[in-house]
Motif scaffolding. Structure first.
Motif, PDB file in Angstrom:
ATOM      1  N   ALA A  47       0.798  -1.048   0.013  1.00  0.00           N
ATOM      2  CA  ALA A  47       0.117   0.049  -0.023  1.00  0.00           C
ATOM      3  C   ALA A  47       0.742   1.546  -0.257  1.00  0.00           C
ATOM      4  CB  ALA A  47      -0.994  -0.038   1.448  1.00  0.00           C
ATOM      5  N   GLY A  48       1.898   1.017   0.787  1.00  0.00           N
ATOM      6  CA  GLY A  48       2.852   2.300   0.748  1.00  0.00           C
ATOM      7  C   GLY A  48       3.386   2.655  -0.502  1.00  0.00           C
ATOM      8  N   ARG A  49       3.776   1.580  -1.303  1.00  0.00           N
ATOM      9  CA  ARG A  49       4.330   1.734  -2.737  1.00  0.00           C
ATOM     10  C   ARG A  49       3.115   2.371  -3.575  1.00  0.00           C
ATOM     11  NH1 ARG A  49       7.637  -3.933  -3.707  1.00  0.00           N
ATOM     12  NH2 ARG A  49       8.633  -3.837  -1.735  1.00  0.00           N
ATOM     13  N   LEU A  50       2.067   1.788  -3.646  1.00  0.00           N
ATOM     14  CA  LEU A  50       0.855   2.299  -4.330  1.00  0.00           C
ATOM     15  C   LEU A  50       0.513   3.579  -4.118  1.00  0.00           C
ATOM     16  CD1 LEU A  50      -1.386  -0.995  -4.188  1.00  0.00           C
ATOM     17  CD2 LEU A  50      -0.196  -0.156  -6.185  1.00  0.00           C
ATOM     18  N   ASP A  51       0.574   4.227  -2.925  1.00  0.00           N
ATOM     19  CA  ASP A  51       0.478   5.675  -2.493  1.00  0.00           C
ATOM     20  C   ASP A  51       1.204   6.566  -3.438  1.00  0.00           C
ATOM     21  OD1 ASP A  51      -1.908   4.975  -0.860  1.00  0.00           O
ATOM     22  OD2 ASP A  51      -0.500   4.977   0.890  1.00  0.00           O
ATOM     23  N   ILE A  52       2.540   6.080  -3.245  1.00  0.00           N
ATOM     24  CA  ILE A  52       3.517   6.733  -4.098  1.00  0.00           C
ATOM     25  C   ILE A  52       3.209   7.004  -5.256  1.00  0.00           C
ATOM     26  CG2 ILE A  52       6.111   7.090  -4.757  1.00  0.00           C
ATOM     27  CD1 ILE A  52       6.658   5.909  -1.837  1.00  0.00           C
ATOM     28  N   ALA A  53       2.757   5.865  -6.090  1.00  0.00           N
ATOM     29  CA  ALA A  53       2.698   5.641  -7.490  1.00  0.00           C
ATOM     30  C   ALA A  53       1.471   6.417  -7.925  1.00  0.00           C
ATOM     31  CB  ALA A  53       2.395   4.319  -7.824  1.00  0.00           C
ATOM     32  N   ALA A  54       0.439   6.735  -6.855  1.00  0.00           N
ATOM     33  CA  ALA A  54      -0.911   7.347  -7.156  1.00  0.00           C
ATOM     34  C   ALA A  54      -0.447   9.060  -7.292  1.00  0.00           C
ATOM     35  CB  ALA A  54      -1.790   7.009  -6.156  1.00  0.00           C
TER      36      ALA A  54
END
Length: 202
Positions: A47-54
């Motif tokens: 989720a931390g990775r995905l938040d950055i991608a968003a």
């Protein structure tokens, strides 16, 4: 480990550091590497990775998001769970590309180039994994910058466990990239989904 750390140093930044957004160059796509599911949903690290991608997509740093993970079993589908997480946070599904055979970092990097035709990516992962991810993607022929999530702030114990594995993982990555020139588990066929998104967003 030293090989990956120093070789990748000019090409990576940790999210949250002062001025980190300004250091991230524009790229075709954010390449988000899988990091596990919990009850069918992205783990806290993923989720931390995905938040950055968003955030990279919302701020115009990338035009597409390439979600690379494990779907080796019918009941375990990382890329779809990643896509659902991003869609719930406002990233349009039609800018996402799902790679169901990103079984490890090297496979994800090689498939991004050979299968999806990516040339310039921003790889997104945890900070401790970033030197290896950037180095392997560049070895796979991708112009790569990396953004890392400093998960020690929220997940200190879990991060420590994963970080201790990096020495062995980096040695394997070196062998795959520079000695064996390993092919991914599933090397093809070529897909046009990413190039279609990029052509549409010009």
């Amino acid at each position: 480990m030293t090989w990956a750390w120093f070789g990748s140093a000019p090409h990576r930044v940790v999210a949250g550091e002062p001025g980190w957004r300004a250091r991230v160059p524009g790229a075709e796509a954010a390449l988000v590497l899988g990091a596990g599911l919990y009850d069918g949903r992205p783990s806290a690290m993923l989720a931390g990775r995905l938040d950055i991608a968003a955030e990279l997509y919302r701020t115009g740093k990338v035009r597409a998001v390439l979600l690379s993970g494990d779907n080796s079993r019918r009941e375990y589908d990382e890329p779809s769970a990643m896509a659902g997480y991003l869609a719930a946070r406002g990233v349009p599904p039609d800018v996402m590309v799902l790679d169901y055979a990103g079984f490890d970092t090297w496979d994800s990097c090689v498939r991004a180039r050979q299968v999806f035709g990516a040339r310039r990516v921003t790889v997104v992962t945890q900070a401790f994994h970033l030197p290896r991810a950037v180095t392997l993607c560049r070895a796979a022929g991708l112009e790569t910058f990396g953004v890392g999530d400093d998960s020690t702030r929220r997940l200190a114990a879990t991060t420590y466990v994963y970080a201790t594995r990096e020495l062995a993982a980096t040695a394997k990555g070196l062998a795959d990239a520079l000695l064996l020139h390993s092919e991914p588990v599933f090397p093809g066929p070529r897909e046009s989904s990413l190039t279609t998104i990029l052509a549409r967003s010009r």
